[in-house]
Design an enzyme around this catalytic site. Sequence first.
Site, PDB file in Angstrom:
ATOM      1  N   ALA A  40      65.283  46.334   7.176  1.00 49.94           N
ATOM      2  CA  ALA A  40      65.812  47.478   6.393  1.00 49.94           C
ATOM      3  C   ALA A  40      65.549  47.371   4.691  1.00 49.94           C
ATOM      4  CB  ALA A  40      67.538  47.429   6.517  1.00 49.94           C
ATOM      5  N   THR A  41      64.945  48.465   4.246  1.00 47.94           N
ATOM      6  CA  THR A  41      64.750  48.494   2.891  1.00 47.94           C
ATOM      7  C   THR A  41      65.804  47.800   2.062  1.00 47.94           C
ATOM      8  OG1 THR A  41      63.287  50.358   3.182  1.00 47.94           O
ATOM      9  CG2 THR A  41      64.052  49.764   0.952  1.00 47.94           C
ATOM     10  N   GLY A  46      68.102  43.582  -1.441  1.00 53.69           N
ATOM     11  CA  GLY A  46      68.850  42.728  -1.694  1.00 53.69           C
ATOM     12  C   GLY A  46      68.272  41.302  -1.552  1.00 53.69           C
ATOM     13  N   MET A  48      65.507  40.132  -2.346  1.00 52.10           N
ATOM     14  CA  MET A  48      64.821  40.023  -3.815  1.00 52.10           C
ATOM     15  C   MET A  48      65.824  39.724  -4.916  1.00 52.10           C
ATOM     16  SD  MET A  48      60.867  41.838  -3.615  1.00 52.10           S
ATOM     17  CE  MET A  48      61.308  43.442  -3.039  1.00 52.10           C
ATOM     18  N   GLU A  49      66.691  40.518  -4.933  1.00 55.79           N
ATOM     19  CA  GLU A  49      68.002  40.532  -5.733  1.00 55.79           C
ATOM     20  C   GLU A  49      68.635  39.223  -5.841  1.00 55.79           C
ATOM     21  OE1 GLU A  49      70.467  43.558  -7.589  1.00 55.79           O
ATOM     22  OE2 GLU A  49      70.476  44.299  -5.787  1.00 55.79           O
ATOM     23  N   GLY A  68      72.508  43.786 -11.537  1.00 56.59           N
ATOM     24  CA  GLY A  68      71.379  44.381 -11.578  1.00 56.59           C
ATOM     25  C   GLY A  68      71.588  45.645 -12.305  1.00 56.59           C
ATOM     26  N   HIS A  75      58.239  49.569  -0.435  1.00 58.42           N
ATOM     27  CA  HIS A  75      58.433  48.800   0.981  1.00 58.42           C
ATOM     28  C   HIS A  75      57.305  49.360   1.741  1.00 58.42           C
ATOM     29  CE1 HIS A  75      61.234  47.634   4.272  1.00 58.42           C
ATOM     30  NE2 HIS A  75      60.237  46.916   4.234  1.00 58.42           N
TER      31      HIS A  75
END
Length: 140
Positions: A40-41, A46, A48-49, A68, A75
């Site tokens: 899921a995108t 998340g 990457m965060e 953030g 994506h």
Amino acid sequence: MSTPAPGPLHRETMRVEARHTVPAIAPDWPGFADMPPVLATAIMVGFMEQTCITALRPYLQAGQHTVGTRVDMSHVAATPVGMRITAEVELTSVQGRTLTFRVSCHDDAGLIGEGIHNRAIIDVERFLARVASKQGEAAT
């Protein structure tokens, strides 16, 4: 806080599991139920965060965290269950409490997403006090 200098900062890897797929990510949203079972995108973003958060932890003082404030990511490729993904984050700018990252995510076959992510350094106590105040204002 001793802010890190701009440049490559951190990399993390994880294996995509069924719970990370579009149909599993939001069972309350029926539009996702019959989507293909790929990463899921929201999970990619998340992840990457999370990689940015982990990269910054050594530089923060007790009582500080980051939140953030901007996410601008593409994506571009699907990732199936079982494949590994790797997020790489590079700090590109520090302006006061605002940190800007160039982020990318690859799976075993290549690039799956990239973009820009901003985080702000916060004092947790002050942040939570503002949130509580907002809750009180909304209740009236």
